[in-house]
Design an enzyme around this catalytic site. Sequence first.
Site, PDB file in Angstrom:
ATOM      1  N   GLY A 134      -1.832   5.085  -4.359  1.00 50.93           N
ATOM      2  CA  GLY A 134      -1.855   3.893  -5.204  1.00 50.93           C
ATOM      3  C   GLY A 134      -0.821   3.838  -6.301  1.00 50.93           C
ATOM      4  CB  VAL A 144      -3.575   5.152   3.008  1.00 55.56           C
ATOM      5  CG1 VAL A 144      -4.086   5.371   4.430  1.00 55.56           C
ATOM      6  CG2 VAL A 144      -2.468   4.115   2.993  1.00 55.56           C
ATOM      7  CE1 TYR A 175       0.569   1.634   4.316  1.00 56.85           C
ATOM      8  CE2 TYR A 175       0.793  -0.744   4.517  1.00 56.85           C
ATOM      9  CZ  TYR A 175       0.985   0.528   5.034  1.00 56.85           C
ATOM     10  OH  TYR A 175       1.603   0.692   6.245  1.00 56.85           O
ATOM     11  CB  CYS A 176       1.721   3.930  -1.662  1.00 61.72           C
ATOM     12  SG  CYS A 176       0.812   3.795  -3.228  1.00 61.72           S
ATOM     13  CB  THR A 177      -0.274   8.394  -0.101  1.00 60.53           C
ATOM     14  OG1 THR A 177       0.770   8.415   0.869  1.00 60.53           O
ATOM     15  CG2 THR A 177      -1.296   9.479   0.227  1.00 60.53           C
TER      16      THR A 177
END
Length: 403
Positions: free
Chosen positions: A251, A276, A247-249
Amino acid sequence: MKLSCEAIFGGLTPKVTASFSYRDCVPFQKHLLNLETFSSVSFRHRKCRGGNFYHFVFIDDPEAEVAKHLAFMEGLDINGRIYINEQGINAQYSGPSKNALAYVEWLRQDDRFSDILVQISPSLKGHAFPRLKLRYKPSLVQLEGGISHLPLLDSSMRATPLAPSEWRNRLEAMNRTGLASKECPDTNYILLDVRNGYEWDIGHFRGAVRPNVDCFRSTSFGWSQEEVAASDPLANVDKEKTNILMYCTGGIRCDVYSTILRKKGFRNLYTLQGGVSNYLKNEGPTEWVGNLFVFDSRLSLPPSSYHPGATTETGSTQVSANDQFAKCYICGSQVSELRHRNCANLDCNLLFLCCRKCVKDARGCCCWSCTTAPRLRPVLDGDQRYQKWHIYRDIDEQTTVTT
């Protein structure tokens, strides 16, 4: 964690002073600048919204696409960073609600962008960006060696996206059974955070791991080279059987990095759809600890910004002794405010977390040596951001003359 590299989206650079529009700055504190003239200054901010999205799609003439976007922007009050090239578009922007939504509606009229997922969050103190940067950029994501050679337009090469609800179910199952803990060496799940270290420092998913590197752009985890294996969460894992949830902020980094991993032979790759920010909007802070770092003047947003009524869980969540989450950069104590600040020493400008006591004792600096630097800026409280150096220099000169 000390930073030495640029943020992933070309954003806040710890060693370079960030400039922000004076009209969007919170008034200077009288007692900090010792100037009576600022005591009666007040500012009003237009209610704005921040938005971010990306989309990988072939664009035959990106320069013409840039010109088309600029033409639509005429007359609109939109700031931000919007980058376009042959592989698609990556955008972070802010503006009054009407303008911000108008841009999205206009873009979705184009069949190439009709299904883009846009994350919207409030920007209560005006623009989250100082100006508009809309241009062609060779790489939509900052990564050593670039990304133009990666098959990002082939969706089969990217990880399988999981809807926020499915992601939540998997995380709850993993944490309930202990699959994500070190006590289970035979686990076939790895929850991987591919963000920068300073993003992790103020919030992340329970049970997640991340490589021991300061920033994403120079990382090589997953490559299993001998010199990085010790800090590589993917070193020595079974590429055929291990399920990797990353995951990241927003995508985009996951899509880029999963493509790299796919080429390295990893088979079971999954990403959090929309990142997220999309998860917090739909599921709230379940399985999430802390705030979300954002690459604009707001720096940190609580889950309630995306999911009204949500609260962070920093007070009730157990963190391990070696977890750098929410720790003061100077003394190592737990911080009460999950928001970074820049060092008051202009020539340092380090982005760091700091407890209130150290902010006061070190006069807004990241270390004691910086407190004696020649170009010191005033200590800022709360969510204030530094302006350009000449503002403080001119004020200091005027004060010297009057005294």
